[in-house]
Scaffold this active site. Structure first.
Site, short mmCIF file in Angstrom:
data_model
loop_
_atom_site.label_atom_id
_atom_site.label_comp_id
_atom_site.label_asym_id
_atom_site.label_seq_id
_atom_site.Cartn_x
_atom_site.Cartn_y
_atom_site.Cartn_z
N ASN A 9 0.87 -1.18 0.00
CA ASN A 9 0.00 0.00 0.00
C ASN A 9 0.90 1.23 0.00
O ASN A 9 1.47 1.58 1.04
CB ASN A 9 -0.89 -0.06 1.26
CG ASN A 9 -1.72 1.20 1.44
OD1 ASN A 9 -1.82 2.04 0.55
ND2 ASN A 9 -2.33 1.34 2.62
N LYS A 11 0.14 4.26 -0.28
CA LYS A 11 -0.52 5.45 0.27
C LYS A 11 -0.28 6.66 -0.65
O LYS A 11 -0.18 6.48 -1.86
CB LYS A 11 -0.07 5.69 1.71
CG LYS A 11 -0.23 4.43 2.57
CD LYS A 11 -0.10 4.66 4.03
CE LYS A 11 -0.29 3.35 4.77
NZ LYS A 11 -0.23 3.48 6.21
N HIS A 96 -9.65 1.40 5.19
CA HIS A 96 -8.37 1.59 5.88
C HIS A 96 -8.59 2.57 7.04
O HIS A 96 -9.39 3.50 6.93
CB HIS A 96 -7.33 2.13 4.89
CG HIS A 96 -5.96 2.11 5.45
ND1 HIS A 96 -5.52 3.05 6.33
CD2 HIS A 96 -4.94 1.23 5.29
CE1 HIS A 96 -4.26 2.76 6.69
NE2 HIS A 96 -3.89 1.65 6.07
N GLU A 98 -6.95 5.00 7.99
CA GLU A 98 -6.73 6.41 7.62
C GLU A 98 -7.97 6.97 6.91
O GLU A 98 -8.28 8.15 7.04
CB GLU A 98 -5.47 6.52 6.73
CG GLU A 98 -4.22 6.30 7.57
CD GLU A 98 -3.05 5.66 6.82
OE1 GLU A 98 -3.06 5.65 5.58
OE2 GLU A 98 -2.14 5.16 7.50
N GLU A 168 -5.49 -4.69 10.93
CA GLU A 168 -4.46 -3.67 11.13
C GLU A 168 -4.73 -2.91 12.43
O GLU A 168 -5.52 -1.95 12.44
CB GLU A 168 -4.47 -2.67 9.97
CG GLU A 168 -4.20 -3.28 8.62
CD GLU A 168 -3.66 -2.24 7.65
OE1 GLU A 168 -2.55 -2.43 7.17
OE2 GLU A 168 -4.34 -1.24 7.41
N GLY A 174 2.29 2.55 10.83
CA GLY A 174 3.26 3.64 10.62
C GLY A 174 3.98 4.07 11.87
O GLY A 174 4.64 5.10 11.89
N SER A 214 3.27 -1.81 10.57
CA SER A 214 4.72 -1.88 10.79
C SER A 214 5.30 -3.27 10.50
O SER A 214 6.26 -3.69 11.14
CB SER A 214 5.08 -1.40 12.20
OG SER A 214 4.70 -0.05 12.36
#
Ligand code: PGA
Length: 258
Positions: A9, A11, A96, A98, A168, A174, A214
């Site tokens: 991904n 991003k 996701h 985000e 996730e 991240g 991560s």
């Protein structure tokens, strides 16, 4: 033992030139390996055609990072599932964390996106995962259960078979803080049991449940060796060809050792 699935991904990163050299470097490196692992690259929308063109000859598939919950029409700035299909895209990440955090996506919106993807025979990669507060309060299983029920459990048996679930934990995305292999395995097993109760053992076994947060070249092998971890959704480490390829190699080895 089923093969693993590794999804990169990217991003909102990379210029067009950088995206081109990253994709070509990955293509060159994995061309040498006889892969059992399924590899998907999810670039930003403007670079999707670059990846679909390469994917014709490369050992990977093209995936999008998002799609609209609407069909086509007056939705400025949106990209529909139908458009993705017309480019040759085969996978699409939805839900996701985000997107949930910055764009207000709810489980109901995610369910609609899954429906649009199903209508166009794209494979949804549906993300779920708890916040750190949820885990500290011991609510992590409940949060993930609700996300899965509300975004996926309206699907029929025939439909759910085409869905990939990405667990996730938000506190691991991240941040450099990965879930331990035991924490990942515990949640993946829980998710598989939810699917088993609703759709039966065979579908539960066949469903891909991948881990994200991560995941990197160093820890991938330990995560992928867990019984219920079917691969990874890789953010930061998918932006370096060498690291991403090492993660794919870890997936290859984990299948052989399982
Ligand atoms: P990360 O991101 O690997 O950079 O933690 C994973 C993701 O958000 O999909």
């Amino acid at each position: 033992m089923k093969s693993k699935l590794v999804i990169g991904n990217w991003k909102m990163n990379q210029s067009f030139e950088e995206a081109e050299s990253l994709a070509t470097a990955i293509q060159d490196e994995i061309a040498e390996i006889h892969l059992q692992t399924e590899v998907v690259i999810c670039p930003p929308f403007p670079y999707l055609e670059l990846i679909t063109d390469l994917a014709d000859e490369a050992n990977f598939y093209a995936g999008a990072q998002n799609c609209s919950q609407f069909n086509n029409g007056a939705y400025t700035g949106e990209v529909s599932a139908e458009m993705l299909v017309s480019l040759g895209v085969e996978f699409c990440i939805v839900g996701h964390s985000e997107r949930r955090k910055y764009f207000g996506e709810t489980n109901a919106i995610i369910a609609e996106k899954v429906n649009r993807l199903m209508e166009h025979e794209l494979i949804p990669v549906v993300c779920c995962g708890e916040q750190l507060e949820d885990r500290k309060a011991g609510n992590h299983f409940k949060v993930v259960e609700t996300q899965i029920q509300e975004s996926l459990f309206h699907l029929s048996k025939e439909e759910i078979e085409h869905v990939v679930i990405a667990y996730e934990p938000v506190w691991a995305i991240g941040t450099g803080e990965t879930a331990t292999p035991a924490q990942a395995e515990e949640m993946h097993r829980f998710i598989r049991t939810l699917i088993e109760k609703k759709y039966g053992t065979e579908i539960a076994f066949n469903t891909y449940i991948i881990y994200g947060g991560s995941c990197n070249a160093k820890n991938a092998m330990d995560l992928f060796s867990q019984e219920n971890v079917d691969g990874g959704l890789i953010g930061g480490a998918s932006l370096k060809a060498a690291d991403f390829v090492q993660i794919i190699e870890a997936a290859e080895t984990a299948v052989c050792e399982n």
